[in-house]
Design an enzyme around this catalytic site. Structure first.
Site, PDB file in Angstrom:
ATOM      1  N   TYR A 105      52.849  33.221  46.879  1.00 43.13           N
ATOM      2  CA  TYR A 105      52.395  32.796  48.606  1.00 43.13           C
ATOM      3  C   TYR A 105      53.049  33.098  49.745  1.00 43.13           C
ATOM      4  O   TYR A 105      53.546  34.170  49.340  1.00 43.13           O
ATOM      5  CB  TYR A 105      53.332  30.910  48.739  1.00 43.13           C
ATOM      6  N   CYS A 106      52.112  32.543  51.153  1.00 39.54           N
ATOM      7  CA  CYS A 106      52.687  33.972  51.859  1.00 39.54           C
ATOM      8  C   CYS A 106      53.709  32.216  52.838  1.00 39.54           C
ATOM      9  O   CYS A 106      53.470  31.745  52.449  1.00 39.54           O
ATOM     10  CB  CYS A 106      51.539  35.012  52.682  1.00 39.54           C
ATOM     11  N   PHE A 107      53.772  32.952  54.150  1.00 41.99           N
ATOM     12  CA  PHE A 107      53.684  32.187  54.960  1.00 41.99           C
ATOM     13  C   PHE A 107      52.702  31.196  54.982  1.00 41.99           C
ATOM     14  O   PHE A 107      53.767  29.782  55.636  1.00 41.99           O
ATOM     15  CB  PHE A 107      54.468  32.839  56.632  1.00 41.99           C
ATOM     16  N   GLY A 110      47.527  32.347  53.786  1.00 39.13           N
ATOM     17  CA  GLY A 110      46.688  33.219  54.304  1.00 39.13           C
ATOM     18  C   GLY A 110      46.497  34.669  53.918  1.00 39.13           C
ATOM     19  O   GLY A 110      46.695  34.410  52.763  1.00 39.13           O
ATOM     20  N   TYR A 134      54.345  28.621  52.244  1.00 38.13           N
ATOM     21  CA  TYR A 134      55.358  28.634  52.767  1.00 38.13           C
ATOM     22  C   TYR A 134      55.564  27.218  54.029  1.00 38.13           C
ATOM     23  O   TYR A 134      56.438  26.183  53.749  1.00 38.13           O
ATOM     24  CB  TYR A 134      56.191  29.725  53.204  1.00 38.13           C
TER      25      TYR A 134
END
Length: 383
Positions: A105-107, A110, A134
Site C-alpha cells: 500500500y501507499c498513502f 494511488g 494507509y
C-alpha cells in the site's frame, strides 16, 4: 515470461479493502511510503520498503506543485531507475515470496502503490494492493476505537507502584496491555529497550487489539491497567481516557516488602538483562546505569535538591555494589522513593477515584475477583 510466472499472474489475489481480515489475521504489509511518513505512524505488521526516499519524494512533490502530475511522474521515473529501481523491486520480491498472503500500500492507494504493483507484475511477481491505502486503514481503526470502545465494559486494575499489576493483568483471560503496546512501564523509570512507537503507531496497535478482542469476546468486560493520560510519551486516545475515568476500579494491595522486591526484579534485574542482551555485558551495564540516572533526574523538582542528591548517592552506591556482586543494594534507594514520591502521589490520585472502587484485596483475591465473569458483568459505570 515463464509458464510459472504466467500461472502466478493468472492466480494473483485481488486487491483488497477488507480491513477487518487484514488486521484480524495480521497480514504482512509492504508500506511503500517514504521513511518519514512511515516514522510518523504505521501498522504492527508493516515493513517500510519505499518506492522513493524522503529526498526523492520531496523533489517529486515540488515538481507536482509547480508543473503538474505528468511532470512529477516523469521526474519520479528519472529518479528511480536502473540499479536503484532494480534494488527496490528486488526487496519487494523477497518480501512477497516470504509472505505470499500479504499486501502492499501507499498513502491513499494511488500512484505509488500502483507503480510498485506494476513493477512487481512485470517481473512475474504480482502482489495485491490495499484499496484506499494507509489513509483508509487509519480511518477504519479510528472508527473502531470511537464507535466500539464505548460498548465494551471496562474494569480498571489499580494499585501502588510495585504491586505487580502488569503481571496480574497479563495472566487474566481478557485484557489489553496498554504498557506493552506503548513499550513503557508508565513511570519515570519505565523506559524499555527498543524505544516507544510513534503516537499514531500506538493508537493503531491499540485499535487492532480492540478489534481482535471484540471478535473473540464480543462486548464482554475488558480489564485494563490504571494509567494516567500518558504512558511515557504515548498519550491514551481521548475516547479511551473518558471511558477509563468512568469505569469501576479494582485495587490490588501488597506489602511494601513485596513491592520493593517486584520493582527490584522489574527495573533492576530484568532491565539490566535486556540492556546487556542488546549491547553486551559492559556497555549494557553502562546503558542501564545511565537510564536509571536519567530517570532519577526527572524527579529532582518533586524531591527537592537535597533529597535528590541523597538518593542519587544511594543509586551510585547501588551501582558500585552491583558491580561487586551485590545488586540487592539497589533496594536502599527504591524503598525511600516509594515512601517519599510514589506513595504520596498515589494516595493523592486515589482520593479522586474513591467512588469508583468496587474491590480491594491482595493479589490472589484480586485475581479471583477479576476472573469472576458474573461479578464483572454486574459492575456499574460511574458516569
Amino acid at each position: 515470461m515463464t509458464p510459472n510466472c504466467d500461472n502466478r499472474i493468472a492466480n494473483v489475489r485481488k486487491d483488497s479493502a477488507d480491513f477487518t481480515d487484514i488486521f484480524l489475521h495480521d497480514r504482512p504489509l509492504i508500506d511503500t511510503r517514504a521513511p518519514l511518513e512511515f516514522a510518523k505512524g504505521a501498522f504492527p505488521t508493516a515493513v517500510n520498503l519505499p518506492l522513493m526516499t524522503d529526498q526523492e519524494r520531496a523533489k517529486v512533490g515540488t515538481c507536482y506543485k509547480k508543473h503538474g502530475q505528468d511532470a512529477a511522474i516523469k521526474l519520479g521515473h528519472q529518479l528511480v531507475k536502473g540499479a536503484t529501481k532494480e534494488a527496490r523491486v528486488a526487496a519487494w520480491q523477497r518480501f512477497s515470496e516470504q509472505h505470499p498472503e500479504g499486501y502492499l500500500y501507499c498513502f491513499r492507494g494511488g500512484l505509488r502503490s500502483q507503480i510498485s504493483q506494476q513493477w512487481l507484475t512485470e517481473t512475474g511477481t504480482p502482489y495485491p494492493r490495499i484499496s484506499g491505502g494507509y489513509k483508509a486503514m487509519r480511518r477504519f481503526l479510528i472508527d473502531e476505537l470511537e464507535q466500539h470502545l464505548p460498548k465494551v465494559p471496562l474494569v480498571i486494575l489499580g494499585g501502588r507502584t510495585g504491586c505487580a499489576k502488569t503481571h496480574l493483568l497479563t495472566g487474566l483471560p481478557r485484557f489489553i496491555d496498554l504498557e506493552g503496546l506503548a513499550n513503557h512501564r508508565g513511570s519515570a523509570f519505565g523506559k524499555r529497550i527498543g524505544g516507544q512507537p510513534a503516537q499514531i503507531g500506538f493508537e493503531n496497535a491499540l485499535a487492532i487489539d480492540l478489534l481482535k478482542y471484540r471478535h473473540q469476546h464480543g462486548y464482554q468486560p475488558l480489564v485494563l491497567e490504571d494509567e494516567s493520560h500518558l504512558i511515557g510519551r504515548c498519550a491514551l486516545p481521548l475516547c479511551l481516557q473518558n471511558e477509563m475515568q468512568q469505569a469501576p476500579l479494582v485495587l490490588v494491595e501488597t506489602s511494601l516488602e513485596q513491592r520493593i522486591e517486584t520493582s527490584y526484579r522489574d527495573y533492576i534485574l530484568d532491565n539490566l538483562a535486556a540492556s546487556q542482551q542488546k549491547w553486551g555485558e559492559e556497555e549494557g551495564f553502562s546503558h542501564f546505569a545511565d537510564g536509571l540516572r536519567l530517570a532519577m533526574s526527572k524527579l529532582k523538582r518533586r524531591l527537592g535538591d537535597l533529597r535528590y542528591r541523597e538518593l542519587l548517592a544511594l543509586l551510585e552506591h547501588g551501582f558500585n555494589d552491583h558491580l561487586r556482586g551485590r545488586p540487592e543494594s539497589h533496594k536502599a534507594w527504591i524503598a525511600p522513593l516509594f515512601a517519599e514520591y510514589y506513595d504520596p502521589m498515589y494516595d493523592y490520585q486515589l482520593t479522586k477515584k474513591q467512588h469508583r472502587i468496587v474491590f480491594r484485596g491482595d493479589t490472589e483475591a484480586a485475581n479471583d475477583y477479576l476472573r469472576d465473569e458474573a461479578t464483572l458483568k454486574r459492575l456499574p459505570s460511574f458516569t
